[in-house]
Design a protein around this motif. Structure first.
Motif, PDB file in Angstrom:
ATOM      1  N   HIS A  12      47.189  46.700  40.270  1.00 61.55           N
ATOM      2  CA  HIS A  12      47.542  47.728  41.323  1.00 61.55           C
ATOM      3  C   HIS A  12      49.008  47.850  41.564  1.00 61.55           C
ATOM      4  O   HIS A  12      49.281  48.578  42.488  1.00 61.55           O
ATOM      5  CB  HIS A  12      46.635  47.177  42.620  1.00 61.55           C
ATOM      6  N   ASN A 107      40.446  52.915  41.584  1.00 57.88           N
ATOM      7  CA  ASN A 107      40.814  51.685  41.348  1.00 57.88           C
ATOM      8  C   ASN A 107      41.960  51.002  42.500  1.00 57.88           C
ATOM      9  O   ASN A 107      42.424  50.094  42.390  1.00 57.88           O
ATOM     10  CB  ASN A 107      41.297  51.372  40.089  1.00 57.88           C
ATOM     11  N   ILE A 109      43.605  49.691  45.961  1.00 55.09           N
ATOM     12  CA  ILE A 109      43.102  49.139  46.930  1.00 55.09           C
ATOM     13  C   ILE A 109      43.784  49.540  48.070  1.00 55.09           C
ATOM     14  O   ILE A 109      45.085  49.536  48.250  1.00 55.09           O
ATOM     15  CB  ILE A 109      43.561  47.466  46.659  1.00 55.09           C
ATOM     16  N   ARG A 154      40.684  42.253  39.783  1.00 49.50           N
ATOM     17  CA  ARG A 154      40.435  43.013  40.594  1.00 49.50           C
ATOM     18  C   ARG A 154      39.975  44.293  40.221  1.00 49.50           C
ATOM     19  O   ARG A 154      39.045  45.017  40.784  1.00 49.50           O
ATOM     20  CB  ARG A 154      41.642  43.240  41.980  1.00 49.50           C
ATOM     21  N   HIS A 155      40.623  44.816  39.504  1.00 53.10           N
ATOM     22  CA  HIS A 155      40.050  46.324  38.795  1.00 53.10           C
ATOM     23  C   HIS A 155      38.852  46.283  38.173  1.00 53.10           C
ATOM     24  O   HIS A 155      38.473  47.146  37.943  1.00 53.10           O
ATOM     25  CB  HIS A 155      41.206  46.671  37.928  1.00 53.10           C
ATOM     26  N   ARG A 162      36.126  45.823  46.084  1.00 57.57           N
ATOM     27  CA  ARG A 162      37.665  46.350  46.392  1.00 57.57           C
ATOM     28  C   ARG A 162      37.755  46.772  47.726  1.00 57.57           C
ATOM     29  O   ARG A 162      38.684  46.938  48.483  1.00 57.57           O
ATOM     30  CB  ARG A 162      37.825  47.311  45.261  1.00 57.57           C
TER      31      ARG A 162
END
Length: 211
Positions: A12, A107, A109, A154-155, A162
């Protein structure tokens, strides 16, 4: 100067290659790296300063990937030539466009940058002897541990996961803002964030986390 600045996505984080900055300034990249090395401790206060190696015409080339704050700080160290002024404008546009694209992709955050910006301000104000990037990494590790997320995945997570990470970032940002207003330091703020995340994690059970 046309806006052909390529912004890289690292999770991110949005980053720009130091070779692109040198090219747009019309200077030798070695000179740019020398400036980065000279002011590396100040640049690192805006986040981790990752160096990488690549081959150029068969020769190894060392370059840096800079986040927005680092790149803008680097440009403050250059003379205000017409090329430098135009690069500052185009760099801001490029980062804005990259963030818009990241948000549109789903995607992004929420509150990621706000939390880290507030943390940086708090660390600077507290006068911590620990490098700033360690504080940022500790926040990331704390949030990942809260939701049992492996680093760098995370992605790959679902929108629900998320969203929870974004909520955690929002809570951390609120704690850091409160710390700045009330005058308590980064250590007390870290413990407060840890406590808030523990409460948040109780509502996280049942959401599927990707490996």
């Amino acid at each position: 100067m046309t806006n052909t600045i390529k912004i890289k996505h690292a999770g991110h984080e949005l980053l720009v290659d130091s070779r692109i900055i040198a090219e747009k300034l019309g200077v030798d990249h070695k000179a740019t790296i020398q400036v980065i090395d000279k002011y590396s401790s100040q640049i690192a206060r805006f986040g981790t300063l990752p160096f990488q190696m690549a081959k150029s015409k068969g020769q190894p080339t060392r370059f840096a990937l800079l986040n927005r704050s680092q790149a803008e700080f680097l440009l403050t160290l250059t003379r205000n030539t017409p090329e430098a002024i135009e690069l500052k404008v185009q760099l801001i546009k490029a980062f804005d466009q990259a963030r818009d694209a990241l948000e549109a992709s789903g995607n992004y955050i929420p509150f990621y940058h706000a939390a880290h910006d507030s943390l940086q301000t708090l660390v600077d104000k507290s006068g911590s002897s620990t490098p700033a990037n360690i504080h940022h990494m500790n926040l990331e590790k704390l949030i990942n541990a809260t939701f049992c997320i492996r680093p760098g995945t995370r992605h790959h997570q679902t929108a629900e996961v998320r969203l929870m990470v974004g909520l955690a970032m929002a809570m951390a940002n609120r704690v850091y803002q409160q710390a700045l207003q009330e005058g308590f330091d980064h250590k007390k703020a870290y413990q407060a964030v840890k406590g808030k995340l523990k409460q948040l994690s109780t509502g996280f059970n049942g959401l599927e986390v990707s490996a």
